[in-house]
Design a protein around this motif. Structure first.
Motif, PDB file in Angstrom:
ATOM      1  N   GLY A  43     176.858 128.655 143.339  1.00  0.00           N
ATOM      2  CA  GLY A  43     177.251 127.663 144.339  1.00  0.00           C
ATOM      3  C   GLY A  43     176.589 126.342 144.018  1.00  0.00           C
ATOM      4  O   GLY A  43     176.658 125.866 142.885  1.00  0.00           O
ATOM      5  N   ASP A  44     175.917 125.766 144.998  1.00  0.00           N
ATOM      6  CA  ASP A  44     175.213 124.492 144.791  1.00  0.00           C
ATOM      7  C   ASP A  44     173.840 124.681 144.163  1.00  0.00           C
ATOM      8  O   ASP A  44     173.188 123.714 143.788  1.00  0.00           O
ATOM      9  N   ALA A  45     173.392 125.914 144.075  1.00  0.00           N
ATOM     10  CA  ALA A  45     172.042 126.192 143.579  1.00  0.00           C
ATOM     11  C   ALA A  45     172.067 126.573 142.110  1.00  0.00           C
ATOM     12  O   ALA A  45     173.090 126.991 141.561  1.00  0.00           O
ATOM     13  N   LEU A  46     170.908 126.412 141.485  1.00  0.00           N
ATOM     14  CA  LEU A  46     170.682 126.875 140.124  1.00  0.00           C
ATOM     15  C   LEU A  46     169.703 128.030 140.219  1.00  0.00           C
ATOM     16  O   LEU A  46     168.725 127.949 140.967  1.00  0.00           O
ATOM     17  N   VAL A  47     169.942 129.068 139.487  1.00  0.00           N
ATOM     18  CA  VAL A  47     169.015 130.189 139.433  1.00  0.00           C
ATOM     19  C   VAL A  47     168.375 130.144 138.053  1.00  0.00           C
ATOM     20  O   VAL A  47     169.074 130.133 137.034  1.00  0.00           O
ATOM     21  N   VAL A  48     167.036 130.063 138.031  1.00  0.00           N
ATOM     22  CA  VAL A  48     166.322 129.939 136.757  1.00  0.00           C
ATOM     23  C   VAL A  48     165.143 130.898 136.710  1.00  0.00           C
ATOM     24  O   VAL A  48     164.528 131.202 137.729  1.00  0.00           O
ATOM     25  N   ALA A  49     164.859 131.356 135.496  1.00  0.00           N
ATOM     26  CA  ALA A  49     163.645 132.140 135.265  1.00  0.00           C
ATOM     27  C   ALA A  49     162.514 131.136 135.104  1.00  0.00           C
ATOM     28  O   ALA A  49     162.569 130.258 134.248  1.00  0.00           O
ATOM     29  N   SER A  50     161.503 131.256 135.944  1.00  0.00           N
ATOM     30  CA  SER A  50     160.378 130.327 135.907  1.00  0.00           C
ATOM     31  C   SER A  50     159.098 131.112 135.666  1.00  0.00           C
ATOM     32  O   SER A  50     159.096 132.344 135.731  1.00  0.00           O
ATOM     33  N   THR A  58     167.895 123.697 144.268  1.00  0.00           N
ATOM     34  CA  THR A  58     169.022 122.921 144.772  1.00  0.00           C
ATOM     35  C   THR A  58     168.632 121.446 144.749  1.00  0.00           C
ATOM     36  O   THR A  58     167.632 121.053 145.356  1.00  0.00           O
ATOM     37  N   PHE A  59     169.403 120.654 144.002  1.00  0.00           N
ATOM     38  CA  PHE A  59     169.163 119.211 143.902  1.00  0.00           C
ATOM     39  C   PHE A  59     170.000 118.464 144.933  1.00  0.00           C
ATOM     40  O   PHE A  59     171.066 118.949 145.343  1.00  0.00           O
ATOM     41  N   VAL A  60     169.533 117.283 145.313  1.00  0.00           N
ATOM     42  CA  VAL A  60     170.361 116.408 146.138  1.00  0.00           C
ATOM     43  C   VAL A  60     171.585 116.021 145.318  1.00  0.00           C
ATOM     44  O   VAL A  60     171.590 116.122 144.088  1.00  0.00           O
ATOM     45  N   SER A  61     172.610 115.556 145.998  1.00  0.00           N
ATOM     46  CA  SER A  61     173.825 115.122 145.303  1.00  0.00           C
ATOM     47  C   SER A  61     173.520 113.946 144.390  1.00  0.00           C
ATOM     48  O   SER A  61     172.597 113.159 144.650  1.00  0.00           O
ATOM     49  N   HIS A  62     174.331 113.818 143.333  1.00  0.00           N
ATOM     50  CA  HIS A  62     174.191 112.660 142.442  1.00  0.00           C
ATOM     51  C   HIS A  62     174.289 111.395 143.274  1.00  0.00           C
ATOM     52  O   HIS A  62     175.049 111.333 144.242  1.00  0.00           O
ATOM     53  N   ASP A  64     173.247 106.810 143.282  1.00  0.00           N
ATOM     54  CA  ASP A  64     172.954 105.590 142.521  1.00  0.00           C
ATOM     55  C   ASP A  64     171.547 105.066 142.783  1.00  0.00           C
ATOM     56  O   ASP A  64     171.216 103.958 142.367  1.00  0.00           O
ATOM     57  N   LEU A  65     170.718 105.841 143.473  1.00  0.00           N
ATOM     58  CA  LEU A  65     169.397 105.376 143.871  1.00  0.00           C
ATOM     59  C   LEU A  65     168.265 105.959 143.030  1.00  0.00           C
ATOM     60  O   LEU A  65     167.101 105.660 143.276  1.00  0.00           O
ATOM     61  N   GLY A  66     168.591 106.836 142.067  1.00  0.00           N
ATOM     62  CA  GLY A  66     167.552 107.442 141.242  1.00  0.00           C
ATOM     63  C   GLY A  66     166.808 108.563 141.933  1.00  0.00           C
ATOM     64  O   GLY A  66     165.711 108.938 141.516  1.00  0.00           O
ATOM     65  N   ILE A  67     167.385 109.114 142.985  1.00  0.00           N
ATOM     66  CA  ILE A  67     166.729 110.184 143.744  1.00  0.00           C
ATOM     67  C   ILE A  67     167.115 111.531 143.140  1.00  0.00           C
ATOM     68  O   ILE A  67     168.295 111.858 143.023  1.00  0.00           O
ATOM     69  N   LEU A  68     166.092 112.294 142.757  1.00  0.00           N
ATOM     70  CA  LEU A  68     166.280 113.614 142.151  1.00  0.00           C
ATOM     71  C   LEU A  68     165.538 114.693 142.943  1.00  0.00           C
ATOM     72  O   LEU A  68     165.071 115.682 142.374  1.00  0.00           O
ATOM     73  N   ASP A  69     165.431 114.495 144.243  1.00  0.00           N
ATOM     74  CA  ASP A  69     164.742 115.478 145.074  1.00  0.00           C
ATOM     75  C   ASP A  69     165.395 116.845 144.883  1.00  0.00           C
ATOM     76  O   ASP A  69     166.615 116.947 144.700  1.00  0.00           O
ATOM     77  N   HIS A  70     164.568 117.861 144.937  1.00  0.00           N
ATOM     78  CA  HIS A  70     165.109 119.219 144.817  1.00  0.00           C
ATOM     79  C   HIS A  70     164.275 120.198 145.624  1.00  0.00           C
ATOM     80  O   HIS A  70     163.096 119.986 145.867  1.00  0.00           O
ATOM     81  N   ARG A  71     164.931 121.241 146.036  1.00  0.00           N
ATOM     82  CA  ARG A  71     164.314 122.300 146.836  1.00  0.00           C
ATOM     83  C   ARG A  71     164.237 123.541 145.967  1.00  0.00           C
ATOM     84  O   ARG A  71     165.219 123.928 145.328  1.00  0.00           O
ATOM     85  N   VAL A  72     163.060 124.148 145.913  1.00  0.00           N
ATOM     86  CA  VAL A  72     162.851 125.353 145.108  1.00  0.00           C
ATOM     87  C   VAL A  72     162.535 126.507 146.055  1.00  0.00           C
ATOM     88  O   VAL A  72     161.586 126.432 146.830  1.00  0.00           O
ATOM     89  N   GLN A  73     163.361 127.547 145.968  1.00  0.00           N
ATOM     90  CA  GLN A  73     163.074 128.761 146.722  1.00  0.00           C
ATOM     91  C   GLN A  73     162.362 129.726 145.792  1.00  0.00           C
ATOM     92  O   GLN A  73     162.914 130.161 144.782  1.00  0.00           O
TER      93      GLN A  73
END
Length: 131
Positions: A43-50, A58-62, A64-73
């Motif tokens: 879906g909107d999330a990425l699943v990664v081995a960390s 889950t990142f904020v939407s693309h 034009d402000l340079g914001i790359l906030d993300h939520r990590v579960q």
């Protein structure tokens, strides 16, 4: 709870830095503290081995402000919000990552900050073509 800002100046256009960091396929090449392998989309999330185990990011939407906030579960179910910005800098771009101590010991907090700093160093190396 303490917060610190870890940043790196990169000799590249802010949009180029933003585009590279916003592409989840690039995570394993520079964000060792988060992704050890390719991200799988769910879906909107990425699943990664960390290093912490499997996490959902889950990142904020693309934008034009340079914001790359993300939520990590985390594997525990705990959710951590990570503010990240790419801003204009006289030498190109500056990427700023805010780290919050939350429930971490001072030692863990210091280790997290060092890991983020190392990841930003790797990002700089890649984008400046010196990797």
């Amino acid at each position: 709870m303490r917060s610190i800002h870890v940043s790196q100046v990169i000799a590249a256009a802010p949009q180029a830095v933003y585009d590279f960091v916003a592409d989840p396929d690039n995570l394993p090449s520079w964000a060792a503290g988060l992704a050890r392998s390719e991200a799988t989309r769910d879906g909107d999330a990425l699943v990664v081995a960390s290093p912490m185990g499997e996490v959902r990011v889950t990142f904020v939407s693309h934008n034009d402000l340079g914001i790359l906030d993300h939520r990590v579960q985390l594997p525990s179910g705990e959710v951590v919000d990570n503010p990240v910005r790419v801003i204009d800098h006289p030498e190109g771009a500056e990427i700023i990552f805010t780290i919050r101590q939350l429930g971490l010991s001072d030692e863990e907090f210091t280790r997290d900050a060092a890991a983020v700093s190392a990841d930003l160093d790797t990002l700089k190396s890649i984008l400046e073509g010196s990797s």
